[in-house]
Design an enzyme around this catalytic site. Structure first.
Site, PDB file in Angstrom:
ATOM      1  N   LYS A 120       0.919  -1.275   0.013  1.00  0.00           N
ATOM      2  CA  LYS A 120      -0.264  -0.044   0.107  1.00  0.00           C
ATOM      3  C   LYS A 120       0.830   1.284   0.233  1.00  0.00           C
ATOM      4  O   LYS A 120       0.893   2.238  -1.264  1.00  0.00           O
ATOM      5  CB  LYS A 120      -0.856  -0.292   1.422  1.00  0.00           C
ATOM      6  CG  LYS A 120      -1.668  -1.088   1.169  1.00  0.00           C
ATOM      7  CD  LYS A 120      -2.988  -1.064   2.414  1.00  0.00           C
ATOM      8  CE  LYS A 120      -2.256  -1.269   3.623  1.00  0.00           C
ATOM      9  NZ  LYS A 120      -1.420  -2.542   4.355  1.00  0.00           N
TER      10      LYS A 120
ATOM     11  N   ARG B 204      -9.748   1.554   9.511  1.00  0.00           N
ATOM     12  CA  ARG B 204      -9.736  -0.167   9.933  1.00  0.00           C
ATOM     13  C   ARG B 204     -10.467  -0.794  10.318  1.00  0.00           C
ATOM     14  O   ARG B 204     -11.093  -2.201  10.348  1.00  0.00           O
ATOM     15  CB  ARG B 204      -8.398   0.160  11.149  1.00  0.00           C
ATOM     16  CG  ARG B 204      -7.015   0.285  10.523  1.00  0.00           C
ATOM     17  CD  ARG B 204      -6.012   0.707  11.452  1.00  0.00           C
ATOM     18  NE  ARG B 204      -4.238   1.248  10.986  1.00  0.00           N
ATOM     19  CZ  ARG B 204      -3.813  -0.005  10.679  1.00  0.00           C
ATOM     20  NH1 ARG B 204      -3.468  -1.176  10.517  1.00  0.00           N
ATOM     21  NH2 ARG B 204      -2.091   0.648  10.464  1.00  0.00           N
TER      22      ARG B 204
ATOM     23  N   ARG C  18      11.863  -7.485   3.790  1.00  0.00           N
ATOM     24  CA  ARG C  18      11.498  -5.927   3.433  1.00  0.00           C
ATOM     25  C   ARG C  18      12.674  -5.227   4.568  1.00  0.00           C
ATOM     26  O   ARG C  18      12.958  -5.115   5.720  1.00  0.00           O
ATOM     27  CB  ARG C  18      10.497  -5.653   3.983  1.00  0.00           C
ATOM     28  CG  ARG C  18       9.476  -4.141   3.501  1.00  0.00           C
ATOM     29  CD  ARG C  18       8.742  -3.367   3.404  1.00  0.00           C
ATOM     30  NE  ARG C  18       8.143  -4.131   5.095  1.00  0.00           N
ATOM     31  CZ  ARG C  18       6.439  -3.967   5.340  1.00  0.00           C
ATOM     32  NH1 ARG C  18       5.781  -4.074   4.677  1.00  0.00           N
ATOM     33  NH2 ARG C  18       5.893  -4.235   6.949  1.00  0.00           N
TER      34      ARG C  18
ATOM     35  N   ARG D 150      11.781  -2.904  10.359  1.00  0.00           N
ATOM     36  CA  ARG D 150      11.485  -3.108  11.469  1.00  0.00           C
ATOM     37  C   ARG D 150      11.266  -4.274  12.894  1.00  0.00           C
ATOM     38  O   ARG D 150      11.214  -5.341  11.918  1.00  0.00           O
ATOM     39  CB  ARG D 150       9.209  -3.275  10.971  1.00  0.00           C
ATOM     40  CG  ARG D 150       9.088  -1.844  10.698  1.00  0.00           C
ATOM     41  CD  ARG D 150       7.919  -1.508  10.387  1.00  0.00           C
ATOM     42  NE  ARG D 150       6.765  -1.950  11.290  1.00  0.00           N
ATOM     43  CZ  ARG D 150       5.982  -1.950  11.193  1.00  0.00           C
ATOM     44  NH1 ARG D 150       5.041  -1.367  10.287  1.00  0.00           N
ATOM     45  NH2 ARG D 150       4.571  -3.102  11.777  1.00  0.00           N
TER      46      ARG D 150
END
Length: 214
Positions: A13, A87, A126, A160
């Protein structure tokens, strides 16, 4: 044109939103970015956000809606991209009311469809540029050989802490429980459309462009 990008963590996204910002002069409204910006803004809403975050509490729907209301009253460029909000069905109703109050409409809700196994591979590989947030992937878009970000030239990259298989399963479960009902919600409104989020970035971009023109 105002749109929502829907999809589980790692669906792409953020990457697609940045492309729409660059090519269509749209404005990306990411919940995380708005909260960080507000916290440092010195405004009344910013002080509220800073206080809540300092106490380690969850930011309420009312605060997020308040931040979006501020954005709607400013320059909306070529349209808004809602990334990470709504959400829940409650948030979706609140957003619909807010847009109507400001004479705006929601034009498309684009779901980036991916499967869980592919998500695990994508997310665990990632990393992002520490300076600008440009996303890289060891498998599909590795960090350039010269170690410099293609977007800003930065040389620091980070992963992350929760970009691992175990954390991803928990985040996916949360997504399926809370966010996936939005697919039926927006389908009933005639606003939902779906693209394959597993293609190459440019393929996904082209598929989104086709949906926006339809």
């Amino acid at each position: 044109m105002n749109i929502i990008l829907l999809g589980p963590p790692g669906a792409g996204k953020g990457t697609q939103a940045r492309m729409l910002v660059d090519e269509r002069n749209m404005i990306q409204l990411s919940t995380g970015d708005m909260l960080r910006e507000a916290k440092d803004s010195g405004t009344e809403m910013g002080r509220i956000v800073a206080d809540v975050m300092a106490r380690g509490e969850l930011v309420t729907d009312e605060i997020v809606i308040g931040l979006i209301r501020e954005k709607l009253q400013g320059d909306t460029g070529g349209g808004l991209i809602f990334d990470g909000f709504p959400r829940t069905l409650k948030q979706a109703d609140a957003l619909a009311e807010l847009l109507e109050e400001n004479g705006q409409t929601l034009d498309k809700v684009i779901e980036l469809r991916v499967n869980d196994e592919a998500l695990v591979s994508r997310i665990t590989a990632r990393s992002t540029c520490a300076s600008c947030g440009e996303v890289y992937n060891d498998l599909t878009k590795p960090i350039p050989a010269d170690g410099k970000c293609v977007n800003c030239g930065g040389t620091e990259f980070k992963r992350r802490a929760d970009d691992n298989a175990e954390s991803l399963k928990k985040r996916l479960m949360e997504y399926y429980k809370q966010t996936s009902p939005l697919i039926g919600y927006y389908y009933a409104k005639g606003q939902h459309c779906r693209v394959d989020g597993l293609g190459e970035m440019d393929e996904v971009k082209a598929a989104i462009a086709e949906k926006l023109q339809g």
